[in-house]
Design an enzyme around this catalytic site. Structure first.
Site, PDB file in Angstrom:
ATOM      1  N   ASP A  54       0.823  -1.216   0.000  1.00  0.00           N
ATOM      2  CA  ASP A  54       0.000   0.000   0.000  1.00  0.00           C
ATOM      3  C   ASP A  54       0.857   1.266   0.000  1.00  0.00           C
ATOM      4  O   ASP A  54       0.371   2.333  -0.403  1.00  0.00           O
ATOM      5  CB  ASP A  54      -1.055   0.019   1.112  1.00  0.00           C
ATOM      6  CG  ASP A  54      -0.509  -0.152   2.506  1.00  0.00           C
ATOM      7  OD1 ASP A  54       0.598  -0.677   2.649  1.00  0.00           O
ATOM      8  OD2 ASP A  54      -1.213   0.225   3.459  1.00  0.00           O
TER       9      ASP A  54
HETATM   10  C1  LAN Z   1       3.874  -0.783   9.940  1.00  0.00           C
HETATM   11  C2  LAN Z   1       3.828   0.627   9.566  1.00  0.00           C
HETATM   12  C3  LAN Z   1       3.103   0.927   8.298  1.00  0.00           C
HETATM   13  C4  LAN Z   1       1.985  -0.039   8.021  1.00  0.00           C
HETATM   14  C5  LAN Z   1       0.993   0.466   6.937  1.00  0.00           C
HETATM   15  C6  LAN Z   1       1.662   0.863   5.643  1.00  0.00           C
HETATM   16  C7  LAN Z   1       0.258   1.686   7.477  1.00  0.00           C
HETATM   17  C8  LAN Z   1      -0.030  -0.627   6.695  1.00  0.00           C
HETATM   18  O1  LAN Z   1      -1.029  -0.188   5.817  1.00  0.00           O
HETATM   19  C9  LAN Z   1       0.626  -1.927   6.299  1.00  0.00           C
HETATM   20  C10 LAN Z   1       1.547  -2.419   7.425  1.00  0.00           C
HETATM   21  C11 LAN Z   1       2.643  -1.414   7.810  1.00  0.00           C
HETATM   22  C12 LAN Z   1       3.716  -1.453   6.756  1.00  0.00           C
HETATM   23  C13 LAN Z   1       3.317  -1.768   9.127  1.00  0.00           C
HETATM   24  C14 LAN Z   1       3.477  -3.179   9.512  1.00  0.00           C
HETATM   25  C15 LAN Z   1       3.947  -3.455  10.956  1.00  0.00           C
HETATM   26  C16 LAN Z   1       4.993  -2.465  11.412  1.00  0.00           C
HETATM   27  C17 LAN Z   1       6.173  -2.587  10.496  1.00  0.00           C
HETATM   28  C18 LAN Z   1       4.371  -1.066  11.329  1.00  0.00           C
HETATM   29  C19 LAN Z   1       3.155  -0.879  12.199  1.00  0.00           C
HETATM   30  C20 LAN Z   1       5.463  -0.229  11.940  1.00  0.00           C
HETATM   31  C21 LAN Z   1       6.010  -1.099  13.091  1.00  0.00           C
HETATM   32  C22 LAN Z   1       5.474  -2.524  12.881  1.00  0.00           C
HETATM   33  C23 LAN Z   1       6.527  -3.579  13.274  1.00  0.00           C
HETATM   34  C24 LAN Z   1       5.949  -4.979  13.164  1.00  0.00           C
HETATM   35  C25 LAN Z   1       7.007  -3.283  14.692  1.00  0.00           C
HETATM   36  C26 LAN Z   1       7.947  -4.261  15.265  1.00  0.00           C
HETATM   37  C27 LAN Z   1       7.235  -5.212  16.103  1.00  0.00           C
HETATM   38  C28 LAN Z   1       7.156  -6.515  15.876  1.00  0.00           C
HETATM   39  C29 LAN Z   1       6.013  -7.266  16.433  1.00  0.00           C
HETATM   40  C30 LAN Z   1       8.138  -7.253  15.061  1.00  0.00           C
END
Ligand code: LAN
Length: 754
Positions: A475
């Site tokens: 996305d």
């Molecule tokens: C994110 C940040 C962005 C987010 C969007 C683009 C908003 C979403 O539409 C798709 C998923 C995504 C890319 C996403 C996935 C999970 C992330 C990477 C995070 C929320 C930022 C931090 C998180 C990550 C998993 C944090 C580390 C923790 C663990 C459990 C490994």
């Protein structure tokens, strides 16, 4: 806005092509020069930090990114002196002024490289991971950083003495033990009254044996927990044949990339040598004598405050087998699997320039590389340099960000928000800069090792943060493409992203579509649904598979629709089919009450906006049966109208995400309000009064300078952990006001109605 505190000025954000580094009294704006020579502070200055970064969590646990914003405002802000389009009445004039001032204020926060930096904190288990990596590897942070970290950790202690998973959460064993241990490592004495309170919390809740498995992992590394009390991570699974439905290459990339280095540490039983602090900690965090603890009995013990998901019977059987295997394991196979893992970590480091996919594996990979290559190795040195990319300073101290930033994401949204109407003409230089940033972050080359290490092809994609981080997101690619197309359509900047690159973006979006018609986050869904039964985390849900989501699907559908408007002949049938299947997926996700559940922000208003936006954009274009679209939109709008508060706004709390039921906040939230308004307006909802009331609320909440107050936390992941998107409080109100301007004001002006 809070008055600026004297020592905030000692901290400066340096940016370069999306990179964000907080520096204490830097001598120049050059990031590399700064990292080679980090300044330190005097005792008096450190003392002043303690005063100036004192933060009252009881007012609102969400800091408002004041340190960065004050700096940017001081450097870039002048009261708006440009043109403000005239309106037909004072009420409309207010809206236009609010809109122009909103964009004008926010444009002062844009960095030189064109992106919008911002606080991306929220989770409380990230910074401890980094502190543990630095302690274990004897690579301490400079004194000012350590003090600012302590300040942050203390600022977020709950009244009961504990800490939560995230800044708004109730205390958990994971949160409390991790912060407790971190504060001790950072030099706080155990007799400190706040630590004593924390110690009491831990002991009255059963002690650290009840920390969930991720916490058990960190404690084991620190020699504060015995590896025997940890369910095997079975490194040999990486040697399984790839076709097996449970081979880890099929996991959601975040789980894959976290369990990978965890498996290395487990396989090597990495353990810090005992020292006085650790021996003392063993007494401080357990209810029983450390030497007496029956470790294997603790493997599945989890404090009830922490449990979010329970172990499935399948996982229990698997643990029984893999734990048993440890007694008879082949050392040849173990060596081979650990070698594979370390090669994989090396590839991840190279692919992401040592930023790694996220904050958790960045810290754990550092530990593995320290173990495998040594403290003086080039690889470890490069890891340490990237720790700083994850640190952020706000008025609550120094925190670890949930990613190396949300650069591309925020910039793409902001660009689209400004370009929503002709008002964009007043902000051409801002748009030129943001377009330049978007242009520079499109990923145009493949990693050499991409297929060897299970990466989805990525040429043409966009990441969430920066291209050098090297992890494209479906996305984010869609948002990047939509923003680029919007800039081209406006004619306000010279197009630099050529047709070939736009087509590459559309191709990569197509390649991300799942069989179910939806789009997931970083990759295709690679495993059957039952794999979720192997989720060992206890604290997160749906982490094993990259599932299709309403939000991701909507963004991809919108981008493809916009792309097809410009290039109707390019892969005509394939794109039309992708859009159609995506729309069907979105319709199937709609709940009986008309809402959609949001997996990446709070929550129903977020995904309902996405659902309605895609369906409304598709209306009349013949991709899908019209009555289905109309029904979906109508039900979505009815849901939103039903949730409008008496003051005209909308508001949800983070519990909407974790409990999966709409949970109303005590007061309206500008971010939720803006999402609901965007949805109602794109749907051309006839209840104009509802829309006007929502818009009035946004205007009432706007500050003198054109900012909005920081309210509740907006982002989430894995249902149970919240994450800050500090720029959302500007982006979405601006977007909603701009849509209102386009639909109800600009049109009148163009047609001469007055
Ligand atoms: C994110 C940040 C962005 C987010 C969007 C683009 C908003 C979403 O539409 C798709 C998923 C995504 C890319 C996403 C996935 C999970 C992330 C990477 C995070 C929320 C930022 C931090 C998180 C990550 C998993 C944090 C580390 C923790 C663990 C459990 C490994």
């Amino acid at each position: 806005m809070l008055p600026i505190k004297p020592s905030w000025k000692n901290w400066r954000l340096l940016t370069d092509n999306g990179r964000q580094i907080w520096a204490c009294k830097p001598s120049s704006d050059d990031i590399d020069a700064h990292l080679d020579n980090i300044d330190s502070c005097t005792e008096a200055e450190i003392e002043q930090f303690r005063i100036d970064f004192n933060f009252d969590k009881s007012q609102n646990p969400n800091s408002a990114d004041q340190v960065f914003r004050h700096q940017a405002i001081a450097e870039n802000f002048q009261p708006y002196a440009g043109e403000i389009p005239a309106a037909k009445d004072p009420q409309q004039q207010n809206i236009i002024t609010g809109l122009v001032e909103g964009i004008h204020y926010f444009s002062a926060l844009q960095s030189k490289d064109g992106h919008w930096p911002g606080d991306y904190g929220g989770p409380l288990f990230l910074l401890p991971g980094l502190i543990i990596a630095s302690y274990l590897s004897a690579s301490p942070f400079p004194r000012p950083h350590r003090e600012m970290m302590k300040i942050y950790l203390f600022n977020h202690q709950n009244d009961d003495g504990g800490w939560g998973m995230h800044i708004e959460g109730d205390s958990t064993m994971f949160g409390t033990v991790m912060q407790y241990v971190s504060l001790r490592i950072l030099g706080t004495d155990k007799s400190h009254p706040q630590l004593r309170k924390a110690g009491d919390w831990i002991k009255t809740h059963g002690g650290a044996t009840g920390i969930p498995s991720w916490g058990k992992f960190y404690l084991a590394i620190l020699n504060l927990y015995d590896w025997q009390g940890f369910n095997s991570l079975f490194p040999e699974m990486w040697l399984f044949p790839k076709w097996l439905p449970f081979h880890p290459w099929r996991y959601w990339c975040h789980s894959r990339m976290v369990y990978l280095p965890m498996a290395y540490c487990y396989g090597k039983r990495i353990q810090m040598p005992e020292n006085d602090l650790l021996l003392s900690l063993r007494e401080e965090i357990y209810c029983q004598d450390y030497a007496e603890i029956d470790w294997p009995e603790q493997r599945d013990v989890v404090c009830e405050k922490d449990i979010y998901t329970t172990q499935s019977p399948v996982l229990k059987v698997m643990n029984f087998i893999t734990n048993g295997y440890e007694k008879f394991k082949s050392s040849w196979l173990r060596k081979k699997s650990l070698q594979f893992i370390i090669d994989y970590i090396g590839a991840e480091d190279a692919q992401s320039h040592y930023l790694d996919i996220g904050p958790v594996n960045q810290a754990i990979n550092s530990i593995c590389i320290w173990d495998a290559c040594g403290r003086d190795s080039e690889q470890f040195r490069r890891h340490v340099a990237r720790w700083y990319d994850y640190l952020w300073v706000a008025e609550d101290g120094m925190k670890m960000s949930g990613y190396n930033g949300s650069q591309l994401w925020d910039t793409a949204f902001t660009t689209r928000a400004i370009l929503e109407s002709g008002i964009a003409q007043l902000f051409t230089s801002i748009l030129d800069n943001s377009y330049r940033f978007i242009d520079s972050q499109q990923i145009l080359a493949e990693h050499e090792t991409h297929s060897e290490f299970f990466r989805h092809p990525m040429i043409g994609s966009w990441p969430f943060s920066t291209a050098e981080q090297g992890w494209p997101v479906a996305d984010c690619t869609a948002e990047g493409l939509s923003a680029a197309l919007a800039v081209h359509h406006s004619g306000l900047a010279r197009p630099r992203i050529d047709e070939a690159r736009l087509k590459l973006a559309a191709d990569v979006i197509l390649s991300y579509q799942n069989q179910d018609g939806g789009w997931a986050t970083y990759e295709l869904s690679r495993a059957p649904k039952w794999l979720e039964k192997l989720n060992p985390s206890e604290i997160f849900a749906d982490i094993m598979i990259d599932y299709s989501w309403t939000e991701c699907t909507s963004a991809c559908v919108q981008a493809l629709i916009e792309f097809q408007e410009v290039f109707p002949e390019y892969k005509r049938e394939a794109i039309a089919a992708a859009i159609r299947d995506g729309l069907k997926f979105i319709l199937a996700q709609q709940k009986p009450d008309g809402s959609w559940y949001g997996g990446w922000a709070v929550c129903f208003t977020y995904a309902t906006w996405f659902g309605i936006e895609a369906l409304s954009k598709a209306k009349g274009l013949g991709y899908c049966q019209e009555h289905l679209l109309e029904r979906g939109i109508g039900r979505g709008c009815d849901f939103l109208i039903g949730k409008q508060k008496a003051d005209g706004g909308w508001g949800e709390t983070f519990e909407s995400c974790s409990k999966m039921v709409y949970t109303e906040a005590d007061s309206s939230q500008v971010v939720n309000t803006a999402w609901a308004l965007l949805a109602l307006m794109i749907a051309k909802h006839p209840d104009r009064q509802a829309i006007d009331k929502g818009i009035d609320l946004l205007l009432e909440r706007q500050t003198e300078l054109g900012d909005w107050q920081q309210e509740n936390i907006s982002g989430v992941f894995n249902y149970n952990c919240m994450i800050t998107y500090s720029n959302y409080r500007n982006i979405f109100p601006i977007w909603a006001l701009n849509r209102y301007y386009r639909q109800f004001i600009e049109v009148d002006a163009e047609t001469g109605v007055s």
